[in-house]
Design an enzyme around this catalytic site. Structure first.
Site: not given
Length: 280
Positions: A99, A150, A154, A244
């Protein structure tokens, strides 16, 4: 003309990767029982100053031959009440997901490691990061990885209005399509925070909501060995691992951990693959 040929080649590679990546599975991802669609963790959001062996022929991209039958446009995915958490089907298959990227420093190192072991993974990218490093999405396409949405910046989606959520999703879809050559078919909410509007808008944009089964906890900066232990102890058929490759923090722990647990998972008989929707 050269650009059109490049996108045609990428689309062929992506189609081949999706097909081989689902070998041995039912091609479906199903959410686990008793799971609720709420906040699952609080990984750091990428700020504007965030820096941008044993092989298996099953996962090697094969050249496509012939025109084949015409593809039927898939139906819009259902509006779910909770995200998909794991992969169904038989066999020791797992998904590795990353991510918050792409990051110009850490993402290439992760891609290099995946290429070394001929493994495909799924990258849930933020639009703002992808806009700064579109070449990394192009590389993901060329190497058969899946790119998911995503959001752009964020945010905590459950605190936004519906129009703001749509903007976060749509802008990112557009950047992914431009750099990757195909619109994303998977979405992951930042912080694992989902609500009705997020599920509805994701479906309208032809994306399925994919969460995770095992959180590597790399976002807590626990140390390389701790990340390795978490992934190896959590390994099981159908597991989706969360890691991540960006987010404003030093991700060398994630890179070093991947170099250690990836060959071990392969030695243990796991097949690291990518998600595939039943409608494909």
């Amino acid at each position: 003309m050269q650009k059109d040929q490049l996108f045609t080649r990428r689309r062929a590679l992506l189609a081949g990767a999706a097909a081989v990546g689902a070998v041995g599975t039912t091609g479906l991802l199903l959410s686990g029982p008793g799971q609720s669609a709420h906040v699952r963790h609080a990984a750091p959001a990428p700020g504007p100053q965030a820096r941008p062996a044993p092989n298996s022929s099953v996962y090697r991209l094969q050249p496509l031959t012939g025109d084949g039958p015409p593809r039927v446009a898939p139906a819009r995915p259902p509006v779910r009440r909770e995200p998909i958490l794991r992969m169904s089907g038989r066999g020791r298959h797992m998904l590795l997901t990353f991510d918050d990227g792409p990051d110009p420093e850490y993402t290439p190192l992760i891609l290099d490691t995946l290429a070394l072991y001929d493994v495909r993974a799924t990258f849930f990218v933020c639009g703002g990061m992808a806009e700064r490093s579109p070449h990394l999405l192009s590389r993901m396409a060329d190497e058969g990885h899946v790119v998911g949405n995503h959001t752009w910046s964020h945010p905590l989606l459950t605190q936004l209005r519906r129009a703001q959520i749509r903007s976060e999703m749509e802008r990112t879809c557009e950047v992914i399509e431009e750099a990757y050559g195909e619109r994303p078919r998977w979405f992951r909410a930042p912080y694992g925070a989902w609500n009705r509007a997020v599920f509805q808008l994701g479906s309208e944009l032809d994306m399925e909501p994919l969460a995770w089964t095992v959180d590597s906890l790399d976002w807590t900066d626990p140390g390389t060995s701790a990340i390795v232990d978490t992934v190896e102890h959590g390994a099981a058929p159908g597991v989706v691992v969360l890691s991540h490759d960006a987010g404003g923090y030093d991700r060398m722990q994630t890179v070093k951990a991947l170099r250690r647990y990836l060959p071990q998972l392969l030695d243990d008989g796991y097949h690291l693959t990518v998600p595939r929707r039943a409608s494909v």
